[in-house]
Design an enzyme around this catalytic site. Structure first.
Site, short mmCIF file in Angstrom:
data_model
loop_
_atom_site.label_atom_id
_atom_site.label_comp_id
_atom_site.label_asym_id
_atom_site.label_seq_id
_atom_site.Cartn_x
_atom_site.Cartn_y
_atom_site.Cartn_z
N GLN A 83 0.81 -1.22 0.00
CA GLN A 83 0.00 0.00 0.00
C GLN A 83 0.85 1.27 0.00
OE1 GLN A 83 -2.08 -0.29 3.83
NE2 GLN A 83 -1.11 1.63 4.35
N HIS A 84 0.18 2.38 -0.28
CA HIS A 84 0.85 3.68 -0.38
C HIS A 84 1.65 4.04 0.87
CE1 HIS A 84 1.11 8.09 -0.15
NE2 HIS A 84 1.38 7.99 -1.44
#
Length: 106
Positions: free
Chosen positions: A67-68
């Protein structure tokens, strides 16, 4: 470390840091973060990117290594652990904690 107080998750950004936990209760409201603070949150998105230079570490209840937030933590060299069940309930705001992003331990 006291294993009774050890929380495990998935190491998302390598390294180890000891610092003061700051709990993010509201996804839209940043807690007051001193430089080097360890952010403990349910999950965070791209809107939180500007705070990364101030963070010492990151602990998320949700998320994934891909994820970011995890990728951003790696870019900034900030130890991070994701998928830490009940982190916000089990880590008191202001507590001094150690985050091991290599081993996935808080």
């Amino acid at each position: 470390a006291n294993t009774a107080q050890r929380l495990t998750g998935q190491g998302a950004s390598p390294g180890q840091v000891h610092g003061q936990a700051r709990l993010a209760v509201d996804a839209l409201q940043l807690p007051d973060l001193a430089p080097g603070a360890i952010l403990v949150a349910e999950n965070i998105g791209p809107l939180w990117t500007p705070i990364f230079p101030r963070l010492g570490g990151l602990v998320l209840e949700g998320g994934a290594v891909s994820q970011h937030a995890a990728a951003t933590a790696r870019e900034y060299g900030i130890p991070a652990v994701v998928t830490v069940k009940d982190a916000r309930r089990r880590i008191p705001d202001g507590a001094w904690i150690t985050v091991d992003g290599t081993m996935g331990i808080v």
